[in-house]
Design a protein around this motif. Sequence first.
Motif, PDB file in Angstrom:
ATOM      1  N   ARG A  78       0.736  -1.047  -0.045  1.00 28.40           N
ATOM      2  CA  ARG A  78       0.029   0.106  -0.107  1.00 28.40           C
ATOM      3  C   ARG A  78       0.936   1.170  -0.074  1.00 28.40           C
ATOM      4  N   VAL A  79       1.880   1.335   0.877  1.00 24.42           N
ATOM      5  CA  VAL A  79       2.687   2.336   0.874  1.00 24.42           C
ATOM      6  C   VAL A  79       3.469   2.595  -0.534  1.00 24.42           C
ATOM      7  N   ARG A  80       4.003   1.511  -1.367  1.00 24.20           N
ATOM      8  CA  ARG A  80       4.565   1.509  -2.351  1.00 24.20           C
ATOM      9  C   ARG A  80       3.718   1.952  -3.471  1.00 24.20           C
ATOM     10  N   ALA A  81       2.265   1.605  -3.535  1.00 26.06           N
ATOM     11  CA  ALA A  81       1.237   1.984  -4.436  1.00 26.06           C
ATOM     12  C   ALA A  81       1.004   3.708  -4.269  1.00 26.06           C
ATOM     13  N   ASN A  82       0.978   4.064  -3.133  1.00 26.05           N
ATOM     14  CA  ASN A  82       0.898   5.485  -2.743  1.00 26.05           C
ATOM     15  C   ASN A  82       1.870   6.376  -3.320  1.00 26.05           C
ATOM     16  N   GLN A  83       3.191   5.918  -3.146  1.00 30.89           N
ATOM     17  CA  GLN A  83       4.511   6.406  -3.464  1.00 30.89           C
ATOM     18  C   GLN A  83       4.272   6.536  -5.090  1.00 30.89           C
ATOM     19  N   PHE A  84       4.070   5.527  -5.775  1.00 30.46           N
ATOM     20  CA  PHE A  84       3.824   5.692  -7.097  1.00 30.46           C
ATOM     21  C   PHE A  84       2.841   6.470  -7.730  1.00 30.46           C
ATOM     22  N   ARG A  85       1.684   6.687  -7.069  1.00 24.61           N
ATOM     23  CA  ARG A  85       0.752   7.486  -7.557  1.00 24.61           C
ATOM     24  C   ARG A  85       1.111   8.992  -7.509  1.00 24.61           C
ATOM     25  N   ASN A  86       1.962   9.119  -6.244  1.00 22.14           N
ATOM     26  CA  ASN A  86       2.593  10.605  -5.978  1.00 22.14           C
ATOM     27  C   ASN A  86       3.517  10.926  -7.486  1.00 22.14           C
ATOM     28  N   GLU A  87       4.419   9.867  -7.416  1.00 24.03           N
ATOM     29  CA  GLU A  87       5.433  10.116  -8.402  1.00 24.03           C
ATOM     30  C   GLU A  87       4.951  10.176  -9.896  1.00 24.03           C
ATOM     31  N   ALA A  88       3.800   9.660 -10.339  1.00 19.95           N
ATOM     32  CA  ALA A  88       3.207   9.524 -11.507  1.00 19.95           C
ATOM     33  C   ALA A  88       2.626  11.018 -11.911  1.00 19.95           C
ATOM     34  N   ILE A  89       1.790  11.499 -10.719  1.00 18.62           N
ATOM     35  CA  ILE A  89       1.141  12.867 -10.936  1.00 18.62           C
ATOM     36  C   ILE A  89       2.302  13.782 -11.126  1.00 18.62           C
ATOM     37  N   ARG A  90       3.490  13.636 -10.359  1.00 20.79           N
ATOM     38  CA  ARG A  90       4.480  14.744 -10.513  1.00 20.79           C
ATOM     39  C   ARG A  90       4.985  14.474 -11.864  1.00 20.79           C
ATOM     40  N   ALA A  91       5.261  13.403 -12.496  1.00 15.69           N
ATOM     41  CA  ALA A  91       5.780  13.213 -13.780  1.00 15.69           C
ATOM     42  C   ALA A  91       4.828  13.774 -14.703  1.00 15.69           C
ATOM     43  N   SER A  92       3.331  13.929 -14.515  1.00 17.15           N
ATOM     44  CA  SER A  92       2.463  14.239 -15.223  1.00 17.15           C
ATOM     45  C   SER A  92       2.828  15.993 -15.505  1.00 17.15           C
ATOM     46  N   VAL A  93       2.894  16.344 -14.067  1.00 19.45           N
ATOM     47  CA  VAL A  93       2.929  18.097 -13.987  1.00 19.45           C
ATOM     48  C   VAL A  93       4.134  18.368 -14.568  1.00 19.45           C
ATOM     49  N   LEU A  94       5.173  17.607 -14.631  1.00 22.29           N
ATOM     50  CA  LEU A  94       6.602  18.002 -15.459  1.00 22.29           C
ATOM     51  C   LEU A  94       6.394  18.079 -16.834  1.00 22.29           C
ATOM     52  N   ILE A  95       5.648  17.099 -17.352  1.00 23.20           N
ATOM     53  CA  ILE A  95       5.690  17.039 -18.925  1.00 23.20           C
ATOM     54  C   ILE A  95       4.651  18.159 -19.367  1.00 23.20           C
ATOM     55  N   THR A  96       3.826  18.487 -18.511  1.00 23.59           N
ATOM     56  CA  THR A  96       2.673  19.648 -18.907  1.00 23.59           C
ATOM     57  C   THR A  96       3.700  20.759 -19.001  1.00 23.59           C
ATOM     58  N   LEU A 166      -1.296  11.757 -21.728  1.00 29.96           N
ATOM     59  CA  LEU A 166      -2.815  12.391 -21.739  1.00 29.96           C
ATOM     60  C   LEU A 166      -2.398  13.688 -21.323  1.00 29.96           C
ATOM     61  N   ALA A 167      -1.445  14.009 -20.399  1.00 21.92           N
ATOM     62  CA  ALA A 167      -0.914  15.512 -19.654  1.00 21.92           C
ATOM     63  C   ALA A 167      -0.423  16.255 -20.869  1.00 21.92           C
ATOM     64  N   ALA A 168       0.357  15.533 -21.613  1.00 19.97           N
ATOM     65  CA  ALA A 168       1.359  16.344 -22.660  1.00 19.97           C
ATOM     66  C   ALA A 168       0.566  16.652 -24.018  1.00 19.97           C
ATOM     67  N   THR A 169      -0.693  15.952 -24.109  1.00 21.16           N
ATOM     68  CA  THR A 169      -1.497  16.064 -25.170  1.00 21.16           C
ATOM     69  C   THR A 169      -2.857  16.810 -25.005  1.00 21.16           C
ATOM     70  N   SER A 170      -2.951  17.450 -23.708  1.00 23.55           N
ATOM     71  CA  SER A 170      -4.254  17.748 -23.355  1.00 23.55           C
ATOM     72  C   SER A 170      -4.662  19.267 -23.744  1.00 23.55           C
ATOM     73  N   CYS A 171      -3.709  19.968 -24.316  1.00 22.89           N
ATOM     74  CA  CYS A 171      -3.744  21.386 -24.777  1.00 22.89           C
ATOM     75  C   CYS A 171      -4.731  21.440 -26.215  1.00 22.89           C
ATOM     76  N   GLN A 172      -5.279  22.214 -26.106  1.00 21.80           N
ATOM     77  CA  GLN A 172      -6.346  22.273 -27.279  1.00 21.80           C
ATOM     78  C   GLN A 172      -5.443  22.770 -28.535  1.00 21.80           C
ATOM     79  N   GLU A 173      -4.378  23.428 -28.173  1.00 23.54           N
ATOM     80  CA  GLU A 173      -3.458  23.687 -29.544  1.00 23.54           C
ATOM     81  C   GLU A 173      -2.325  22.663 -29.889  1.00 23.54           C
ATOM     82  N   GLU A 174      -1.634  22.781 -30.814  1.00 31.02           N
ATOM     83  CA  GLU A 174      -0.697  21.799 -31.265  1.00 31.02           C
ATOM     84  C   GLU A 174       0.417  21.486 -30.050  1.00 31.02           C
ATOM     85  N   VAL A 175       0.663  20.323 -29.868  1.00 28.04           N
ATOM     86  CA  VAL A 175       1.609  19.826 -28.873  1.00 28.04           C
ATOM     87  C   VAL A 175       2.897  20.274 -29.287  1.00 28.04           C
ATOM     88  N   SER A 176       3.583  20.847 -28.392  1.00 27.46           N
ATOM     89  CA  SER A 176       5.216  21.384 -28.453  1.00 27.46           C
ATOM     90  C   SER A 176       5.952  20.293 -28.750  1.00 27.46           C
TER      91      SER A 176
END
Length: 210
Positions: A78-96, A166-176
């Motif tokens: 459970r601890v490892r799963a929570n850690q992954f979720r935190n890391e995955a959302i951070r990675a999504s924020v970074l690519i945005t 999904l985070a990288a391609t969510s902008c309505q404009e062309e993906v950078s």
Amino acid sequence: MILIGTMNLTRTLESGEFYCPTCNSIQGQRTRSKRPFLTLYFIPTIPIGNPEPFVQCDGCKSSWDLSVLSMDQKTHERVRANQFRNEAIRASVLITLEDDEITEPEIQSLLRISSQILDHPIDREELGRLCSVATQSNIRTNNYVLTVSKRWTMQQRLTALQAMFLAATSCQEEVSDAKIQRLAEMEEILELTESEFEAVIEDSVLFANI
């Protein structure tokens, strides 16, 4: 000439078994104690600090705080799963933020990703904090994912890739170009085959159209 120095002495207090988070299995362990000593002519004479107990796995030799002994396999998972979720959302924020800005559609996409893909809902305030930390740290997506993904399972790697796409391609404009480049690098960083990478992208496109 008097030779004075310090050294750490380690001794075993007891032994037994525990669930090792690194080995992901039950392993033998030794509860050990490390304490610094003042040395005179390389001979330990006077303790100069408190004993520091720790647990060492007999298999992988990793060291852990004593609290690891009170955690069972389900707790660790459970601890490892929570850690992954935190890391995955951070990675999504970074690519945005690869193009150094974030739009309202991207904010809405990140909120949806955290809830529906990562099962880790966050609010706008928490998302704002993550964006602020990401901007200040100036860490690029590829470097962050390369560091944290080593402990991810294969399914977690596929899920994280979907979230980042999904985070990288969510902008309505062309993906950078920067975002496209980072996504392309994920195949090698996450150690995926070409077919695994393409399957995730196809599934992500279908999800985005729902």
